[in-house]
Design a protein around this motif. Structure first.
Motif, mmCIF file in Angstrom:
data_model
loop_
_atom_site.group_PDB
_atom_site.id
_atom_site.type_symbol
_atom_site.label_atom_id
_atom_site.label_comp_id
_atom_site.label_asym_id
_atom_site.label_seq_id
_atom_site.Cartn_x
_atom_site.Cartn_y
_atom_site.Cartn_z
ATOM 1 N N ALA A 195 -4.567 7.474 -8.555
ATOM 2 C CA ALA A 195 -4.726 7.142 -7.697
ATOM 3 C C ALA A 195 -4.331 5.316 -7.501
ATOM 4 C CB ALA A 195 -5.687 7.531 -7.111
ATOM 5 N N ASP A 196 -4.121 4.724 -6.320
ATOM 6 C CA ASP A 196 -3.939 2.631 -6.260
ATOM 7 C C ASP A 196 -4.154 3.281 -4.567
ATOM 8 O OD1 ASP A 196 -1.388 3.149 -5.131
ATOM 9 O OD2 ASP A 196 -0.421 4.076 -6.762
ATOM 10 N N GLY A 197 -4.651 1.759 -4.446
ATOM 11 C CA GLY A 197 -4.461 1.213 -3.391
ATOM 12 C C GLY A 197 -5.027 -0.718 -3.407
ATOM 13 N N ASP A 198 -4.843 -0.799 -2.325
ATOM 14 C CA ASP A 198 -5.696 -2.175 -2.159
ATOM 15 C C ASP A 198 -6.311 -3.234 -0.729
ATOM 16 O OD1 ASP A 198 -3.211 -3.734 -3.692
ATOM 17 O OD2 ASP A 198 -1.755 -2.044 -2.255
ATOM 18 N N LEU A 199 -6.996 -4.255 -0.746
ATOM 19 C CA LEU A 199 -7.530 -4.683 -0.146
ATOM 20 C C LEU A 199 -7.213 -5.961 0.182
ATOM 21 C CD1 LEU A 199 -10.363 -4.830 1.840
ATOM 22 C CD2 LEU A 199 -11.709 -5.643 -0.294
#
Length: 293
Positions: A195-199
């Motif tokens: 999984a991946d993501g940003d803030l």
């Protein structure tokens, strides 16, 4: 954008207003507003049940506000829509061409409202992917099927898409207060365990923070039973503590969980395969490595 919640003209019923806030809590622009000729429709006027549902749904919205804020950053810098139809992310799935009763926040969260009077179930189409019930963590792996979900008055079904990491934050009375709360991560693993993501984070007040570089950008990457947090940009001096990580789709109970080589407190639900990890004194403004074994 977002329609006036509970309607602008004429008088709304309690049930309609409840169903409307269920979906309206996920409008990019969320407000209850109507004309002077119609009866007042604020939650207190409409009764205790409406107040209860408003609180519940707006707490979810504000819990997910860091993700929504990041989506606006992505829209500003890459042109990606904040709110989108299924066909945007599943363009080769012909079923999504006709699906206009559910929608996505970014690519990670599906919103499934009830749009029929007196209905207590809702039909939902899950495109080919791994999906998790937002509330329970239960998983659906699908090649593209329709399902019937329970949808009692006051609840909106939400699904997390596997392969994504959503930043969140405990709600408070105002965003001035809540932005000082520690962050949570909702980690929805793909079938490959990734999984991946940003803030994206700035002070919420200054003008042109992107152009001026006055912001922080944090990258999250999950693979091989680990989560790495990386600092892509550090242009806003603040504190960004991470306190809880929720990992959806952990196949078996871990025997050990560490953060930066130190033991971490955790709980594992054998039925839903949801792993909750509680952290202390972990800053997102430094690189971190979370492992479960």
């Amino acid at each position: 954008m977002g329609a006036d919640i509970c309607g602008f003209f004429e008088n709304v019923t309690e049930d309609l207003c409840i169903r409307w806030i269920e979906v309206g809590a996920f409008y990019p622009f969320c407000r209850n507003h109507n004309d002077e000729e119609s009866k007042d429709q604020d939650p207190v006027i409409l009764g205790e049940k409406v107040v209860e549902v408003y609180k519940s749904l707006l707490n979810i919205r504000y819990f997910l506000l860091p993700y929504l804020y990041t989506l606006f950053y992505n829209s500003h810098t890459r042109g990606q829509p904040v709110i989108r139809p299924l066909l945007f992310d599943f363009p080769t799935d012909e079923e999504t061409l006709h699906e206009d009763r559910q929608f996505l926040w970014g690519k990670a969260l599906m919103i499934i409202p009830v749009l029929e009077k007196n209905a207590d179930v809702v039909e939902v189409y899950f495109p080919r992917a791994t999906w998790y019930d937002y509330y329970t963590g239960m998983k659906v792996v699908t090649t593209g099927q329709k399902y019937l979900l329970d949808a009692p008055l006051g609840k909106i079904n939400l699904a997390l898409r596997g392969g994504n990491i959503i930043p969140a934050q405990e709600a408070a009375q105002t965003t001035t207060v809540s932005r000082n709360n520690p962050f949570h991560l909702l980690v929805a693993l793909s079938e490959d365990g990734e999984a991946d993501g940003d803030l994206y984070w700035d002070d919420g007040e200054c003008q042109d923070p992107v152009q001026n570089g006055a912001y922080n950008l944090i990258r999250f990457t999950a693979k091989k039973q680990s989560i790495m947090t990386s600092v892509i940009r550090k242009g806003y001096m603040t504190t960004m503590e991470m306190s809880i990580v929720w990992i959806y789709g952990v196949v078996k109970a871990p025997s050990r969980v560490t953060i930066n080589s130190f033991p971490a407190t955790y709980q594992y639900d054998t039925e839903t395969k949801l792993l909750k990890i509680v952290l202390r004194d972990v800053s997102l403004l430094h690189e971190n490595l979370l492992l479960w074994i």
